[in-house]
Every structure is written in C-alpha cells, then in structure tokens.
Enzyme design. Structure first.
Site, PDB file in Angstrom:
ATOM      1  N   THR A 119       0.846  -1.205   0.000  1.00 43.52           N
ATOM      2  CA  THR A 119       0.000   0.000   0.000  1.00 43.52           C
ATOM      3  C   THR A 119       0.878   1.251   0.000  1.00 43.52           C
ATOM      4  O   THR A 119       1.925   1.263   0.633  1.00 43.52           O
ATOM      5  CB  THR A 119      -0.887  -0.015   1.268  1.00 43.52           C
ATOM      6  OG1 THR A 119      -1.723  -1.176   1.213  1.00 43.52           O
ATOM      7  CG2 THR A 119      -1.762   1.228   1.357  1.00 43.52           C
TER       8      THR A 119
ATOM      9  N   THR B  24       4.417   4.305  -3.631  1.00 40.05           N
ATOM     10  CA  THR B  24       5.402   3.479  -4.346  1.00 40.05           C
ATOM     11  C   THR B  24       4.745   2.188  -4.829  1.00 40.05           C
ATOM     12  O   THR B  24       4.943   1.756  -5.977  1.00 40.05           O
ATOM     13  CB  THR B  24       6.624   3.168  -3.442  1.00 40.05           C
ATOM     14  OG1 THR B  24       6.978   4.335  -2.707  1.00 40.05           O
ATOM     15  CG2 THR B  24       7.811   2.719  -4.268  1.00 40.05           C
TER      16      THR B  24
ATOM     17  N   ASP C  44       6.282  -4.134  -1.518  1.00 42.69           N
ATOM     18  CA  ASP C  44       5.690  -3.011  -0.790  1.00 42.69           C
ATOM     19  C   ASP C  44       6.744  -1.950  -0.506  1.00 42.69           C
ATOM     20  O   ASP C  44       7.954  -2.232  -0.516  1.00 42.69           O
ATOM     21  CB  ASP C  44       5.092  -3.520   0.542  1.00 42.69           C
ATOM     22  CG  ASP C  44       4.115  -2.527   1.159  1.00 42.69           C
ATOM     23  OD1 ASP C  44       3.874  -1.460   0.559  1.00 42.69           O
ATOM     24  OD2 ASP C  44       3.584  -2.838   2.235  1.00 42.69           O
ATOM     25  N   GLY C  45       6.273  -0.745  -0.237  1.00 42.99           N
ATOM     26  CA  GLY C  45       7.145   0.362   0.135  1.00 42.99           C
ATOM     27  C   GLY C  45       7.445   0.345   1.620  1.00 42.99           C
ATOM     28  O   GLY C  45       7.136  -0.615   2.332  1.00 42.99           O
TER      29      GLY C  45
ATOM     30  N   LYS D  85       6.840   0.760   8.833  1.00 44.60           N
ATOM     31  CA  LYS D  85       5.762   0.847   7.862  1.00 44.60           C
ATOM     32  C   LYS D  85       4.485   1.292   8.587  1.00 44.60           C
ATOM     33  O   LYS D  85       4.427   1.287   9.800  1.00 44.60           O
ATOM     34  CB  LYS D  85       5.538  -0.510   7.180  1.00 44.60           C
ATOM     35  CG  LYS D  85       6.700  -0.900   6.286  1.00 44.60           C
ATOM     36  CD  LYS D  85       6.442  -2.165   5.498  1.00 44.60           C
ATOM     37  CE  LYS D  85       5.122  -2.226   4.817  1.00 44.60           C
ATOM     38  NZ  LYS D  85       4.824  -1.048   3.964  1.00 44.60           N
TER      39      LYS D  85
ATOM     40  N   GLU E 263      -0.391  -5.479   5.997  1.00 43.48           N
ATOM     41  CA  GLU E 263       0.925  -5.573   5.335  1.00 43.48           C
ATOM     42  C   GLU E 263       1.790  -6.630   6.034  1.00 43.48           C
ATOM     43  O   GLU E 263       2.470  -7.423   5.383  1.00 43.48           O
ATOM     44  CB  GLU E 263       1.618  -4.205   5.367  1.00 43.48           C
ATOM     45  CG  GLU E 263       0.927  -3.178   4.486  1.00 43.48           C
ATOM     46  CD  GLU E 263       1.486  -1.773   4.595  1.00 43.48           C
ATOM     47  OE1 GLU E 263       1.265  -0.995   3.672  1.00 43.48           O
ATOM     48  OE2 GLU E 263       2.130  -1.455   5.607  1.00 43.48           O
TER      49      GLU E 263
ATOM     50  N   LYS F 101      14.297   7.212   2.299  1.00 42.56           N
ATOM     51  CA  LYS F 101      13.784   6.339   3.360  1.00 42.56           C
ATOM     52  C   LYS F 101      14.895   5.631   4.146  1.00 42.56           C
ATOM     53  O   LYS F 101      14.646   5.043   5.184  1.00 42.56           O
ATOM     54  CB  LYS F 101      12.859   5.263   2.760  1.00 42.56           C
ATOM     55  CG  LYS F 101      11.759   5.783   1.847  1.00 42.56           C
ATOM     56  CD  LYS F 101      10.719   6.558   2.612  1.00 42.56           C
ATOM     57  CE  LYS F 101       9.566   7.064   1.787  1.00 42.56           C
ATOM     58  NZ  LYS F 101       8.720   6.087   1.201  1.00 42.56           N
TER      59      LYS F 101
HETATM   60  C1  5RP Z   1       1.455   2.026   4.171  1.00 42.60           C
HETATM   61  C2  5RP Z   1       2.916   1.846   4.151  1.00 42.60           C
HETATM   62  C3  5RP Z   1       3.677   2.373   2.989  1.00 42.60           C
HETATM   63  O1  5RP Z   1       4.447   1.356   2.442  1.00 42.60           O
HETATM   64  C4  5RP Z   1       4.566   3.497   3.449  1.00 42.60           C
HETATM   65  O2  5RP Z   1       3.767   4.465   4.106  1.00 42.60           O
HETATM   66  C5  5RP Z   1       5.332   4.126   2.286  1.00 42.60           C
HETATM   67  O3  5RP Z   1       4.460   4.858   1.491  1.00 42.60           O
HETATM   68  P1  5RP Z   1       4.939   5.589   0.175  1.00 42.60           P
HETATM   69  O4  5RP Z   1       5.296   4.533  -0.810  1.00 42.60           O
HETATM   70  O5  5RP Z   1       3.709   6.398  -0.222  1.00 42.60           O
HETATM   71  O6  5RP Z   1       6.095   6.488   0.514  1.00 42.60           O
HETATM   72  O7  5RP Z   1       3.504   1.275   5.034  1.00 42.60           O
HETATM   73  O8  5RP Z   1       0.872   1.583   5.370  1.00 42.60           O
END
Ligand code: 5RP
Length: 222
Positions: free
Chosen positions: A32, A35, A85-86, A98, A107, A125
């Site tokens: 989510t 990214t 995932d990001g 996260k 997640e 990050k």
């Molecule tokens: C969502 C998350 C996302 O992976 C995290 O917030 C990174 O988001 P982005 O890719 O918009 O920087 O953990 O719960």
C-alpha cells in the site's frame, strides 16, 4: 530525478525482478502507498502472466481490480512467491518502519506469508537508526488511552492519528521521538501491550531484498 521518478524506477526494478519467476498459477502480495501504486500500474501490463494478487489494503484491492487484476482472499491462497511493498524507513539490516498509510497490520500478515519480501523505496527512506519517522501502532479503539500511557512508559510520545480508521476498524497511535536501537525488542514490547493489534516495526520479518532508488540508479540490498 525527483522522488516520484525514483519511486517509479524502483517499481520498475521490482517488475524486472519478479517477471522471470512468474507462472500462470503465481499469486503475488501487493502493498500500500504511492510506491506500491506505481508498482501496481506497471504490473497491469503483465496481468495475463500470473493468476492475481493478494492486497494489503482496501485501497490497493480497488486499484488492482481497476486494472483487471484478480484479487484473492489470503485464506484461499496456498503460497505467495513475492510480497512487494514500500516503507516509511529502512536500515541496512532491511528492518523497516511501515504504516504511514495505516495498512500495517494487513501488510505484516501478507509479508509473513510471502516467501520473498521485496521492499521498494526511494533513497530518502534509508536511515542509520529507525524512529525518525513516527512509529505507527494499530490499537483497538477502547484501549487507545491505556496504550498511549504505556507507550509513554517505554519512552515515546504517542500521538493519536485523528480522523483515521484502519481497514480493520481500529485507530492509529504514532510514536514520536523514539530512536530505536533495538528494533526486535521494541517490536515485541509494543506488541505485548494489551489492546495493541500490531505495530509498524518490521524487524522480526524484515525485507529480504531492498530495491533503493538513488539518483545514481537502483541499488539492490540483500
Ligand atoms: C502504508 C505503508 C507504505 O508502504 C509506506 O507508508 C510508504 O508509502 P509511500 O510509498 O507512499 O512512501 O507502510 O501503510
């Protein structure tokens, strides 16, 4: 390259990584955030090469479905080859914070099932110590004040994320001002508080591969 271009580059790198491994029966886990959204949009071009996805949030499920990618219930899935995932923060051990998008519990569940967790993140990050980004904790609503008081005893400053209800019907406390020197220990301590559903430290189950978008290109950390 701006931050969005770096996110797009790591999303493409994740596609390039998983594509040779995908079979018609493959199901992948999808995370989510912005990214992960870049990843979903690129994944759509290959939707006939695999069997579908498990989503880590309602928002991700919607986006996958809009692209015509089948979304599976995790309970009906035998195995997930990959979870992509990001992250809000990552360190050199591939431990993560996260939950910036409040999807941390689902997640963590999908990451637990997946054989390989590929984290995709831009270079902003990467940190030496986790905790600059406020650590999200998903809490049962009636336990919010109790859990907040217990977090203060652990040395953090909990802030209630107003106006946010998770996909599981719970609330989020974000822990500010905590330099995390023992991610596994802290993950355990917070999870042990009654009323906590999950916290955003991914230390016991870190990423297996980190694709980090830098101005010099995508770095692969394992
Ligand atoms: C969502 C998350 C996302 O992976 C995290 O917030 C990174 O988001 P982005 O890719 O918009 O920087 O953990 O719960």
């Amino acid at each position: 390259m701006n931050q969005d271009q770096l996110k797009q580059a790591v999303a493409q790198a994740a596609i390039d990584y998983i594509l040779p491994h995908l079979e018609q029966r493959s199901i992948i886990g999808v995370g989510t955030g912005s990214t992960a959204n870049f990843f979903i949009d690129l994944l759509a071009k290959h939707k006939y090469d695999f069997a579908g996805a498990v989503a880590s949030s309602e928002a991700t499920a919607e986006r996958l479905k809009k692209h015509g990618i089948t979304v599976h219930n995790l309970n009906n899935v035998q195995e997930l080859e990959f979870y992509i995932d990001g992250a809000d923060e990552c360190n050199k051990h591939l431990e993560l914070i996260k939950g910036g998008g409040a999807a941390l519990t689902r997640e963590k569940i999908v990451a637990a099932v997946a054989k390989t967790f590929i984290c995709i993140a831009d270079e902003s990050k990467k940190v030496d110590f986790l905790g600059g980004f406020p650590l999200p904790v998903e809490v049962i609503p009636m336990a919010r004040s109790y859990v907040a008081r217990e977090i203060v005893k652990l040395g953090g400053d909990p802030v209630y994320r107003t106006g946010v209800t998770t996909d599981n019907g719970n609330v989020i406390l974000d822990i500010h001002n905590m330099q995390i020197t023992d991610p596994r220990g802290l993950e355990d301590k917070i999870n042990a508080l009654v009323g906590v559903v999950c916290n955003g430290l991914f230390a016991h189950r870190p990423a297996d591969i980190l694709l980090l978008g830098t101005k010099a290109g995508v770095e692969t950390l394992v």
